[in-house]
Scaffold this active site. Structure first.
Site, short mmCIF file in Angstrom:
data_model
loop_
_atom_site.label_atom_id
_atom_site.label_comp_id
_atom_site.label_asym_id
_atom_site.label_seq_id
_atom_site.Cartn_x
_atom_site.Cartn_y
_atom_site.Cartn_z
N GLY A 22 26.30 -81.09 30.53
CA GLY A 22 26.62 -80.03 31.50
C GLY A 22 25.59 -79.88 32.61
O GLY A 22 25.64 -78.94 33.40
N VAL A 60 18.64 -71.07 46.27
CA VAL A 60 17.63 -72.12 46.13
C VAL A 60 16.75 -71.83 44.92
O VAL A 60 16.15 -70.76 44.83
CB VAL A 60 16.70 -72.22 47.37
N LYS A 117 19.24 -77.33 50.24
CA LYS A 117 18.22 -76.34 49.86
C LYS A 117 17.01 -76.45 50.79
O LYS A 117 16.40 -75.44 51.16
CB LYS A 117 17.81 -76.52 48.41
N GLY A 130 21.48 -72.52 35.79
CA GLY A 130 21.87 -71.96 34.50
C GLY A 130 22.34 -70.52 34.66
O GLY A 130 21.99 -69.86 35.64
N1 LIG Z 1 25.70 -72.88 37.93
C1 LIG Z 1 24.43 -72.79 38.29
O1 LIG Z 1 23.52 -73.01 37.48
C2 LIG Z 1 24.08 -72.39 39.69
C3 LIG Z 1 22.73 -72.32 40.08
C4 LIG Z 1 22.38 -71.90 41.36
C5 LIG Z 1 23.40 -71.59 42.26
N2 LIG Z 1 24.70 -71.71 41.88
C6 LIG Z 1 25.74 -71.39 42.84
O2 LIG Z 1 26.51 -70.28 42.34
C7 LIG Z 1 27.84 -70.38 42.79
C8 LIG Z 1 28.78 -70.31 41.59
O3 LIG Z 1 28.50 -71.39 40.72
P1 LIG Z 1 29.13 -71.42 39.23
O4 LIG Z 1 28.42 -72.53 38.55
O5 LIG Z 1 29.10 -70.07 38.63
O6 LIG Z 1 30.64 -71.86 39.55
P2 LIG Z 1 31.88 -71.84 38.53
O7 LIG Z 1 31.42 -71.77 37.14
O8 LIG Z 1 32.76 -72.96 38.95
O9 LIG Z 1 32.62 -70.46 38.87
C9 LIG Z 1 33.36 -70.27 40.04
C10 LIG Z 1 34.16 -68.98 39.88
O10 LIG Z 1 34.84 -68.74 41.12
C11 LIG Z 1 36.22 -68.51 40.86
N3 LIG Z 1 36.99 -69.09 41.98
C12 LIG Z 1 36.96 -70.34 42.45
N4 LIG Z 1 37.78 -70.48 43.49
C13 LIG Z 1 38.37 -69.28 43.67
C14 LIG Z 1 39.33 -68.78 44.58
N5 LIG Z 1 39.88 -69.56 45.51
N6 LIG Z 1 39.71 -67.49 44.47
C15 LIG Z 1 39.16 -66.70 43.51
N7 LIG Z 1 38.24 -67.11 42.63
C16 LIG Z 1 37.85 -68.38 42.71
C17 LIG Z 1 36.56 -69.22 39.56
O11 LIG Z 1 37.66 -68.55 38.98
P3 LIG Z 1 38.35 -69.06 37.62
O12 LIG Z 1 37.27 -68.92 36.57
O13 LIG Z 1 39.48 -68.14 37.38
O14 LIG Z 1 38.74 -70.48 37.85
C18 LIG Z 1 35.25 -69.05 38.80
O15 LIG Z 1 35.27 -67.82 38.10
C19 LIG Z 1 27.93 -71.70 43.60
O16 LIG Z 1 27.74 -71.41 44.95
C20 LIG Z 1 26.75 -72.50 43.06
O17 LIG Z 1 26.26 -73.43 44.01
C21 LIG Z 1 25.07 -72.09 40.62
#
Ligand SMILES: NC(=O)c1ccc[n+]([C@@H]2O[C@H](COP(=O)([O-])OP(=O)(O)OC[C@H]3O[C@@H](n4cnc5c(N)ncnc54)[C@H](OP(=O)(O)O)[C@@H]3O)[C@@H](O)[C@H]2O)c1
Length: 429
Positions: A186, A131, A204, A301
């Site tokens: 993005g 969150v 959240k 981010g």
């Molecule tokens: N992005 C933000 O700003 C942000 C902010 C707060 C919270 N979050 C939370 O943080 C978490 C990650 O977000 P993100 O933005 O970093 O996501 P993302 O960029 O889509 O990254 C997901 C990662 O997980 C891997 N993955 C997906 N499915 C998989 C599976 N079945 N087996 C193994 N690896 C797998 C992917 O591998 P590949 O790269 O090889 O495809 C990728 O490296 C989420 O829960 C999101 O809600 C994100």
């Protein structure tokens, strides 16, 4: 001594975690005697460029390289979604590994089960990043404000919708155009429904309310309205009347009964939340001893989110050194029903299209008078096709009356349509 970390996922957040752990390892070693080191990283595609240079970290497509490695004490989950993240976290906990996750969907929907399995295995689960990205919210509610009865949570906790509404306000563009911009920059995913329909903010709010109000609330408890129906016209009228429109998440404890909502709301321009723009997040917290507090910062981010994740990792390293685990955010929970309080009072914004005929305004004024809803402000503009647009902001009325009026207005002879009804936040409480 090295403390080995296993990372699940290495996308936006995971790659930030790898570089921040490296950056802080020496400092943590100086503080605690344990140097955090990412040992193995689970991904789907080991050949992908991730914008980070791997040194000793080993990339793998095999979950057991992380989950069954006896050396790994802490598992950081940054895969996202429910499965396979949930299965992997439960497996890690059942092996006594501590878990840090950024996964709001999982914690909002399955938090109690995950915390129970953690407690059964004397393991910790920390989720500050779930969150508010970089903004410390879980920690302050769980620890620093624990001497308070928290009665109110109110905030902007979804960066995507805040970016869209900010663009609509500053550029005078419609929702679809602002959404396109958010996607091209993005800020919004290709499937943006979870953000724009208010579900992400609701999840959240579930996490924050469960911690702040010492109870277990569920996603279905939150009354959710998204921002798809907000038009450039509403944003313009709001501006003319001295307001901005924000997707506001509100949780209230009315002496043991909770109300939880996420909905677009008019915020007076003088209110501090009106100045939370772009992808920033902010949360107001009211405690009986602390009074009003406001937390503000980057809600998403790579590095802001990694800041919260690695902060949790460092807390774990410290706790492990001291020999204790954090298995539950709340300790003993009480039961607090979530209700829809008909008597909760707000000002309301109504935008109506009426047939442009003599007597229309008198009929509307009579309707509002009979509904006991006195008008604070009225704007009447001529629009084309023999119709006029009328915007009314009422004084405070019970929410049940606003709902009923919205339905009954459709039946007034001269009313063509009720275009938008939204609550209006007071300038100061
Ligand atoms: N992005 C933000 O700003 C942000 C902010 C707060 C919270 N979050 C939370 O943080 C978490 C990650 O977000 P993100 O933005 O970093 O996501 P993302 O960029 O889509 O990254 C997901 C990662 O997980 C891997 N993955 C997906 N499915 C998989 C599976 N079945 N087996 C193994 N690896 C797998 C992917 O591998 P590949 O790269 O090889 O495809 C990728 O490296 C989420 O829960 C999101 O809600 C994100």
């Amino acid at each position: 001594m090295d403390l080995h970390i296993g990372l699940l996922g290495c996308g936006t957040v995971g790659a930030g975690v790898v570089s921040l752990v490296r950056r802080r390892a020496g400092k943590v070693a100086d503080m605690t005697g344990s140097r955090p080191v990412v040992k193995s990283i689970l991904v789907r595609d080991v050949s992908k460029d991730r914008g980070v240079v791997f040194e000793h970290e080993r990339l793998t497509q095999e979950p057991r390289d992380v989950l069954e490695d006896e050396d790994i004490q802490v598992v950081v989950e940054t895969i996202g979604g429910i499965e396979p993240a949930k299965t992997y976290i439960l497996q890690a906990l059942s092996r006594g590994k501590h878990v840090v996750t950024a996964n709001k969907d999982l914690i909002a929907l399955h938090g109690p089960e995950i915390l129970r399995v953690a407690a059964e295995n004397h393991a910790s689960v920390l989720f500050e990043a779930a969150v508010g990205g970089a903004i410390p919210l879980v920690g302050p509610l769980k620890e620093n404000l624990t001497a308070n009865e928290v009665t109110d949570l109110k905030g902007i906790i979804n960066g995507t919708t805040n970016f869209i509404l900010s663009e609509m306000t500053t550029r005078h563009i419609d929702f679809e155009e602002a959404l396109d911009m958010a996607q091209s920059l993005g800020y919004a995913e290709a499937d943006s429904s979870s953000d724009v329909d208010g579900l992400d903010a609701a999840r959240k709010l579930v996490i924050l309310s469960s911690i702040a109000f010492h109870t277990q609330v569920h996603l279905s408890d939150v009354k959710v309205v998204g921002i798809r129906h907000i038009t450039a016209t509403d944003v313009r009228y709001a501006d003319e009347l001295g307001y901005v429109i924000k997707l506001l998440a509100v949780g209230r404890d009315h002496g043991g009964e909770l109300t939880l909502s996420v909905r677009p709301t008019l915020i007076p321009k003088v209110h501090p939340l009106a100045h939370v723009s772009d992808a920033y997040n902010a949360l107001y917290v009211r405690g009986d001893a602390a009074g009003d507090l406001m937390f503000f910062g980057r809600g998403a981010g790579r590095m802001p989110t990694a800041s919260a994740v690695v902060g949790d990792v460092i807390s774990l390293v410290r706790n492990l050194k001291l020999g204790y685990v954090v298995s539950s955010p709340n300790g003993t929970m009480s039961y607090k029903p979530v209700v829809e309080r008909e008597d909760e009072r707000y000002k309301y914004y109504f935008r109506l299209i009426a047939h442009d005929q003599p007597g229309v305004f008198a009929a509307i004024a009579q309707f509002f008078g009979e509904a006991n809803a006195s008008m604070e402000t009225v704007l009447q503009k001529r629009v084309h096709g023999g119709c006029a647009e009328i915007v009314i902001v009422t004084h405070e009325i019970p929410s049940a009356s606003a709902r009923q009026m919205q339905l009954q207005l459709q039946d007034i002879l001269h009313i063509h349509s009720v275009e938008c009804v939204m609550p209006v936040e007071s300038a100061a409480e």
